[in-house]
Design a protein around this motif. Structure first.
Motif, short mmCIF file in Angstrom:
data_model
loop_
_atom_site.label_atom_id
_atom_site.label_comp_id
_atom_site.label_asym_id
_atom_site.label_seq_id
_atom_site.Cartn_x
_atom_site.Cartn_y
_atom_site.Cartn_z
N ASP A 50 0.87 -1.18 0.00
CA ASP A 50 0.00 0.00 0.00
C ASP A 50 0.91 1.23 0.00
O ASP A 50 1.80 1.35 0.85
CB ASP A 50 -0.89 -0.01 1.25
CG ASP A 50 -1.92 1.09 1.28
OD1 ASP A 50 -1.58 2.25 0.94
OD2 ASP A 50 -3.06 0.82 1.68
N ARG A 52 0.58 4.07 1.03
CA ARG A 52 0.49 4.87 2.26
C ARG A 52 1.28 4.26 3.41
O ARG A 52 1.52 4.92 4.41
CB ARG A 52 -0.97 5.01 2.70
CG ARG A 52 -1.87 5.66 1.66
CD ARG A 52 -3.32 5.56 2.07
NE ARG A 52 -3.71 4.14 2.15
CZ ARG A 52 -4.78 3.68 2.80
NH1 ARG A 52 -5.59 4.52 3.41
NH2 ARG A 52 -5.06 2.39 2.82
N GLU A 68 3.96 6.52 12.95
CA GLU A 68 3.27 6.58 11.66
C GLU A 68 2.71 5.21 11.25
O GLU A 68 1.63 5.13 10.68
CB GLU A 68 4.20 7.12 10.56
CG GLU A 68 4.57 8.57 10.73
CD GLU A 68 5.83 8.76 11.58
OE1 GLU A 68 6.23 7.82 12.32
OE2 GLU A 68 6.40 9.85 11.53
N ARG A 70 1.79 2.77 13.29
CA ARG A 70 0.62 2.50 14.13
C ARG A 70 -0.61 3.23 13.60
O ARG A 70 -1.69 2.66 13.48
CB ARG A 70 0.88 2.89 15.58
CG ARG A 70 -0.31 2.64 16.49
CD ARG A 70 -0.04 3.08 17.91
NE ARG A 70 1.03 2.32 18.52
CZ ARG A 70 0.88 1.12 19.10
NH1 ARG A 70 -0.30 0.56 19.11
NH2 ARG A 70 1.90 0.51 19.65
N THR A 71 -0.44 4.50 13.23
CA THR A 71 -1.55 5.29 12.69
C THR A 71 -2.06 4.67 11.40
O THR A 71 -3.28 4.52 11.20
CB THR A 71 -1.10 6.75 12.44
OG1 THR A 71 -0.68 7.31 13.69
CG2 THR A 71 -2.21 7.58 11.85
N PHE A 72 -1.15 4.27 10.51
CA PHE A 72 -1.55 3.62 9.26
C PHE A 72 -2.33 2.34 9.54
O PHE A 72 -3.38 2.11 8.95
CB PHE A 72 -0.32 3.29 8.39
CG PHE A 72 -0.66 2.36 7.26
CD1 PHE A 72 -1.22 2.85 6.10
CD2 PHE A 72 -0.46 1.00 7.39
CE1 PHE A 72 -1.57 1.99 5.07
CE2 PHE A 72 -0.81 0.12 6.37
CZ PHE A 72 -1.36 0.62 5.21
N GLU A 74 -4.01 1.40 12.16
CA GLU A 74 -5.33 1.66 12.73
C GLU A 74 -6.31 2.09 11.64
O GLU A 74 -7.47 1.66 11.64
CB GLU A 74 -5.24 2.72 13.82
CG GLU A 74 -4.55 2.21 15.07
CD GLU A 74 -4.21 3.29 16.08
OE1 GLU A 74 -4.39 4.49 15.79
OE2 GLU A 74 -3.77 2.92 17.19
N GLN A 75 -5.86 2.90 10.70
CA GLN A 75 -6.71 3.32 9.59
C GLN A 75 -6.99 2.15 8.64
O GLN A 75 -8.11 1.94 8.21
CB GLN A 75 -6.07 4.49 8.82
CG GLN A 75 -6.90 5.01 7.66
CD GLN A 75 -8.25 5.54 8.11
OE1 GLN A 75 -8.34 6.24 9.11
NE2 GLN A 75 -9.29 5.20 7.39
N TRP A 76 -5.95 1.40 8.34
CA TRP A 76 -6.07 0.27 7.42
C TRP A 76 -7.10 -0.75 7.91
O TRP A 76 -7.94 -1.21 7.14
CB TRP A 76 -4.70 -0.37 7.23
CG TRP A 76 -4.74 -1.57 6.35
CD1 TRP A 76 -4.73 -1.60 4.99
CD2 TRP A 76 -4.84 -2.94 6.77
NE1 TRP A 76 -4.80 -2.90 4.54
CE2 TRP A 76 -4.88 -3.74 5.61
CE3 TRP A 76 -4.89 -3.56 8.03
CZ2 TRP A 76 -4.97 -5.12 5.67
CZ3 TRP A 76 -4.99 -4.93 8.07
CH2 TRP A 76 -5.03 -5.71 6.90
N LEU A 78 -9.61 -0.32 9.83
CA LEU A 78 -10.97 0.23 9.75
C LEU A 78 -11.52 0.15 8.32
O LEU A 78 -12.73 0.06 8.12
CB LEU A 78 -11.00 1.68 10.22
CG LEU A 78 -10.77 1.91 11.71
CD1 LEU A 78 -10.67 3.39 12.02
CD2 LEU A 78 -11.86 1.25 12.54
N GLU A 79 -10.63 0.17 7.35
CA GLU A 79 -11.03 0.11 5.94
C GLU A 79 -11.37 -1.31 5.49
O GLU A 79 -11.95 -1.49 4.42
CB GLU A 79 -9.92 0.66 5.06
CG GLU A 79 -9.65 2.14 5.28
CD GLU A 79 -8.37 2.62 4.61
OE1 GLU A 79 -7.66 1.79 3.99
OE2 GLU A 79 -8.09 3.81 4.71
N GLN A 80 -11.00 -2.28 6.28
CA GLN A 80 -11.20 -3.68 5.87
C GLN A 80 -12.63 -4.14 6.13
O GLN A 80 -13.31 -3.72 6.99
CB GLN A 80 -10.21 -4.61 6.58
CG GLN A 80 -8.77 -4.23 6.35
CD GLN A 80 -8.40 -4.00 4.88
OE1 GLN A 80 -8.56 -4.89 4.06
NE2 GLN A 80 -7.92 -2.82 4.57
#
Length: 80
Positions: A50, A52, A68, A70-72, A74-76, A78-80
């Motif tokens: 990815d 990002r 960074e 960890r932030t990625f 957490e976002q990733w 949520l997108e699944q």
């Protein structure tokens, strides 16, 4: 009285978690596998490529900026 003690204990735990998280600036691949509970093949097949996903190859070893990454992640998730 019990409520006050519980609040103090929870505050202390929160502070300790922040200290532990702050210990690492970078994760290596073994730490990434440990933090995600994923095998290397799963990481490669899901989010590694990815654009990002923050990663740097230094010599022959991959490093991931801890905050960074960890932030990625957490976002990733949520997108699944």
């Amino acid at each position: 009285m019990k409520r006050k003690r519980k609040k103090i204990i929870l505050k202390k735990i929160s502070e300790l978690v922040k200290v532990v998280d702050a210990e690492y600036v970078f994760w290596d691949t073994n730490e990434l596998k440990k933090k995600t509970c994923m095998s290397w093949n799963t990481i490669l097949g899901t989010f590694f490529y990815d654009p990002r996903f923050p990663k740097r190859k230094i010599g022959g070893k991959w490093y991931y900026p801890a905050r960074e990454t960890r932030t990625f992640l957490e976002q990733w998730i949520l997108e699944q």
